[in-house]
Design an enzyme around this catalytic site. Structure first.
Site, PDB file in Angstrom:
ATOM      1  N   ASP A 117      -5.101 -10.159  -3.236  1.00 24.29           N
ATOM      2  CA  ASP A 117      -3.963  -9.411  -2.688  1.00 24.29           C
ATOM      3  C   ASP A 117      -2.875  -9.219  -3.743  1.00 24.29           C
ATOM      4  O   ASP A 117      -2.003  -8.357  -3.595  1.00 24.29           O
ATOM      5  CB  ASP A 117      -3.334 -10.200  -1.515  1.00 24.29           C
ATOM      6  CG  ASP A 117      -3.861  -9.747  -0.166  1.00 24.29           C
ATOM      7  OD1 ASP A 117      -4.200  -8.558  -0.028  1.00 24.29           O
ATOM      8  OD2 ASP A 117      -3.908 -10.587   0.756  1.00 24.29           O
TER       9      ASP A 117
ATOM     10  N   LYS B  13     -11.439  -4.474   6.954  1.00 25.25           N
ATOM     11  CA  LYS B  13     -11.761  -5.091   5.653  1.00 25.25           C
ATOM     12  C   LYS B  13     -13.184  -5.633   5.640  1.00 25.25           C
ATOM     13  O   LYS B  13     -13.936  -5.438   4.688  1.00 25.25           O
ATOM     14  CB  LYS B  13     -10.776  -6.236   5.346  1.00 25.25           C
ATOM     15  CG  LYS B  13      -9.380  -5.756   4.983  1.00 25.25           C
ATOM     16  CD  LYS B  13      -8.394  -6.904   4.827  1.00 25.25           C
ATOM     17  CE  LYS B  13      -6.986  -6.373   4.650  1.00 25.25           C
ATOM     18  NZ  LYS B  13      -5.954  -7.387   4.570  1.00 25.25           N
TER      19      LYS B  13
ATOM     20  N   GLN C 289      -4.149 -13.167   5.842  1.00 22.85           N
ATOM     21  CA  GLN C 289      -3.585 -11.991   6.498  1.00 22.85           C
ATOM     22  C   GLN C 289      -2.123 -12.228   6.880  1.00 22.85           C
ATOM     23  O   GLN C 289      -1.790 -13.246   7.486  1.00 22.85           O
ATOM     24  CB  GLN C 289      -4.429 -11.643   7.743  1.00 22.85           C
ATOM     25  CG  GLN C 289      -4.097 -10.326   8.388  1.00 22.85           C
ATOM     26  CD  GLN C 289      -4.413  -9.100   7.514  1.00 22.85           C
ATOM     27  OE1 GLN C 289      -5.246  -9.176   6.610  1.00 22.85           O
ATOM     28  NE2 GLN C 289      -3.747  -8.000   7.759  1.00 22.85           N
TER      29      GLN C 289
HETATM   30  N1  LIG Z   1      -2.687 -10.397   3.217  1.00 21.38           N
HETATM   31  C1  LIG Z   1      -2.494  -9.136   3.595  1.00 21.38           C
HETATM   32  N2  LIG Z   1      -2.951  -8.141   2.804  1.00 21.38           N
HETATM   33  C2  LIG Z   1      -2.771  -6.835   3.163  1.00 21.38           C
HETATM   34  O1  LIG Z   1      -3.180  -5.915   2.410  1.00 21.38           O
HETATM   35  C3  LIG Z   1      -2.130  -6.541   4.409  1.00 21.38           C
HETATM   36  C4  LIG Z   1      -1.690  -7.607   5.195  1.00 21.38           C
HETATM   37  N3  LIG Z   1      -1.876  -8.883   4.750  1.00 21.38           N
HETATM   38  N4  LIG Z   1      -1.069  -7.375   6.372  1.00 21.38           N
HETATM   39  C5  LIG Z   1      -0.944  -6.044   6.938  1.00 21.38           C
HETATM   40  C6  LIG Z   1      -0.908  -4.988   5.867  1.00 21.38           C
HETATM   41  C7  LIG Z   1      -1.301  -3.623   6.370  1.00 21.38           C
HETATM   42  N5  LIG Z   1      -2.445  -3.225   5.582  1.00 21.38           N
HETATM   43  C8  LIG Z   1      -3.242  -2.125   5.835  1.00 21.38           C
HETATM   44  C9  LIG Z   1      -4.492  -1.986   5.290  1.00 21.38           C
HETATM   45  C10 LIG Z   1      -5.316  -0.929   5.620  1.00 21.38           C
HETATM   46  C11 LIG Z   1      -4.912   0.015   6.519  1.00 21.38           C
HETATM   47  C12 LIG Z   1      -5.851   1.104   6.899  1.00 21.38           C
HETATM   48  O2  LIG Z   1      -7.016   1.057   6.620  1.00 21.38           O
HETATM   49  N6  LIG Z   1      -5.382   2.128   7.641  1.00 21.38           N
HETATM   50  C13 LIG Z   1      -6.226   3.220   8.098  1.00 21.38           C
HETATM   51  C14 LIG Z   1      -6.528   3.179   9.573  1.00 21.38           C
HETATM   52  C15 LIG Z   1      -6.390   1.877  10.288  1.00 21.38           C
HETATM   53  C16 LIG Z   1      -6.744   1.923  11.760  1.00 21.38           C
HETATM   54  O3  LIG Z   1      -7.638   2.695  12.152  1.00 21.38           O
HETATM   55  O4  LIG Z   1      -6.096   1.179  12.512  1.00 21.38           O
HETATM   56  C17 LIG Z   1      -5.528   4.537   7.817  1.00 21.38           C
HETATM   57  O5  LIG Z   1      -4.306   4.523   7.587  1.00 21.38           O
HETATM   58  O6  LIG Z   1      -6.214   5.545   7.819  1.00 21.38           O
HETATM   59  C18 LIG Z   1      -3.658  -0.085   7.071  1.00 21.38           C
HETATM   60  C19 LIG Z   1      -2.829  -1.138   6.717  1.00 21.38           C
HETATM   61  C20 LIG Z   1      -2.764  -4.232   4.740  1.00 21.38           C
HETATM   62  N7  LIG Z   1      -1.947  -5.251   4.862  1.00 21.38           N
END
Ligand SMILES: Nc1nc(=O)c2c([nH]1)NC[C@@H]1CN(c3ccc(C(=O)N[C@@H](CCC(=O)O)C(=O)O)cc3)C=[N+]21
Ligand SMILES: NC(=O)C1=CN([C@@H]2O[C@H](COP(=O)(O)OP(=O)(O)OC[C@H]3O[C@@H](n4cnc5c(N)ncnc54)[C@H](OP(=O)(O)O)[C@@H]3O)[C@@H](O)[C@H]2O)C=CC1
Length: 359
Positions: A187, A120, A164
């Site tokens: 969020d 992020k 988070q």
């Molecule tokens: N307050 C809060 N807001 C959230 O939006 C939130 C949270 N808590 N807790 C956890 C989950 C999970 N989540 C993700 C966001 C981006 C990827 C993302 O960018 N994934 C990439 C790769 C990630 C990597 O390389 O590890 C992909 O799928 O290609 C994944 C999961 C948002 N969350």
């Protein structure tokens, strides 16, 4: 009256145009679509210049003719959204000398939370959003956390606040979410925002990023949502629940499957669109999916390879099996995740625009 009619016909023309470019997307009657500001329509509609036209398919085929499913790739969409956000922030800087700022709160030391926050912050930096991070120890008290959130609520330079999740067990997530100023809740987890998302015609300040990402992926690839049977596996407040609400706003017929559901595979096998938000690697098998269905995999599970000890990202869906049955599927990584991040940037920009009176 004339002015109202003019703006109404503009809206209709915009819809027609959208229908032309996105082909599948239409509204039963234009007046039912309440506009909430430039980026907050009643339904989530990818902006014309956001959706890379190369991705649009004239006639989405709900079939799998024995070959591999189409891959609903998210990186290109995310790149387009980021480009647009970058341009708007440059304009903001040059016109009023201001820029958006996002505050991120991390409690504890979870490996996946660190990874997500790193992604992020990097994305914010790239598009010109300033960031501030507050890190609290695992054993911090609820009041300490509430104080941090309150200080970001009071800080006029902060436009978005992300706490988070998940939080350590001893902290009451609901209490924390409740205290975030709904106008900074990028969020979209505050009860006011979730509540307004649940009722068609109401106006949440923000729609949760992962949910917007799912819709964006479907629409920009030409997948019709209206009238389709959708089964969501998982009802979390981060993704499953708000995605069900947003899909209902898009006129899908939605069912939610959760840990108390018996024989979930019988329910998912009826779905035109399956959305997985469970957090268990490969739990959704190929035989859970109807032939020709579309599969959206939110799962982002870090799994340690027993041989190399390296962590790999694994979705909730067994990709190798599902790809043989589905008509289209999102990959992990590179599917929903990158678009979710770009939606956070977009929400933060919207919040700053609202704060600066630019909407
Ligand atoms: N307050 C809060 N807001 C959230 O939006 C939130 C949270 N808590 N807790 C956890 C989950 C999970 N989540 C993700 C966001 C981006 C990827 C993302 O960018 N994934 C990439 C790769 C990630 C990597 O390389 O590890 C992909 O799928 O290609 C994944 C999961 C948002 N969350
Ligand atoms: N790519 C992205 O943008 C995002 C990815 N994620 C990822 O999504 C996954 C889920 O995370 P999160 O949303 O926080 O989920 P939660 O852990 O908060 O919730 C999981 C949900 O799955 C349900 N569930 C658990 N086991 C089963 C089962 N065996 N069968 C059916 N349902 C089950 C639970 O049911 P019950 O309610 O009954 O407990 C719950 O509703 C994670 O991998 C996370 O990283 C999350 C957000 C964004």
């Amino acid at each position: 009256m004339k002015k109202a009619l003019q703006s109404f016909s503009k809206v209709v023309a915009w819809h027609r145009n959208l229908r032309k470019t996105l082909h599948f997307h239409s509204f039963s009657s234009p007046p039912s679509c309440t506009f909430l500001g430039p980026n907050l329509p009643d339904v989530w509609v990818p902006k014309e210049n956001t959706s890379p036209h190369t991705l649009l398919q004239e006639n989405f085929q709900w079939t799998n003719d024995g070959r591999s499913a189409a891959i609903l790739e998210g990186k290109t969409i995310a790149k387009h959204i980021k480009m647009e956000v970058t341009d708007e922030i440059s304009r903001m800087k040059s016109e009023i000398g201001k820029f958006p700022k996002l505050a991120v709160v991390l409690v504890g030391d979870r490996r996946d939370s660190h990874t997500f926050i790193h992604i992020k912050l990097k994305a914010c930096d790239k598009v010109g959003i300033e960031t501030v991070v507050s890190q609290l120890p695992e054993n911090c008290t609820e009041n300490e956390l509430l104080d941090v959130v309150s200080s970001f609520n009071d800080d006029q330079d902060v436009h978005g606040i992300v706490v988070q999740l998940p939080l350590p067990q001893h902290l009451d997530e609901e209490r924390i979410m409740n205290i975030v100023n709904p106008e900074k809740d990028v969020d979209g987890f505050h009860p006011l925002n979730i509540g307004n998302l649940a009722i068609r015609g109401r106006k949440p300040f923000f729609i949760p990023c992962a949910s917007k990402s799912c819709i964006e992926l479907l629409l920009s690839h030409g997948v019709e949502i209206r009238g389709k049977r959708v089964v969501i596996i998982g009802r979390s407040k981060i993704a499953g629940l708000p995605t069900s609400l947003l899909l209902q706003r898009h006129h899908a017929t939605v069912s939610l499957v959760h840990s108390y559901t018996t024989k979930p595979e019988e329910i998912t096998a009826e779905a035109d669109i399956v959305v997985a938000d469970v957090g268990i690697p490969n739990v959704v098998r190929g035989n859970w999916i109807k032939k020709g269905a579309v599969v959206i995999d939110l799962g982002t599970n870090q799994v340690k390879d027993p041989n190399s000890q390296v962590f790999r990202l694994t979705g909730d869906v067994c990709f190798e099996e599902a790809v043989k049955v589905a008509s289209a599927i999102t990959p992990v990584p590179g599917g929903v995740g990158p678009v979710t991040i770009s939606m956070l940037l977009s929400n933060t920009l919207d919040s700053a625009k609202r704060a600066f009176g630019m909407v």
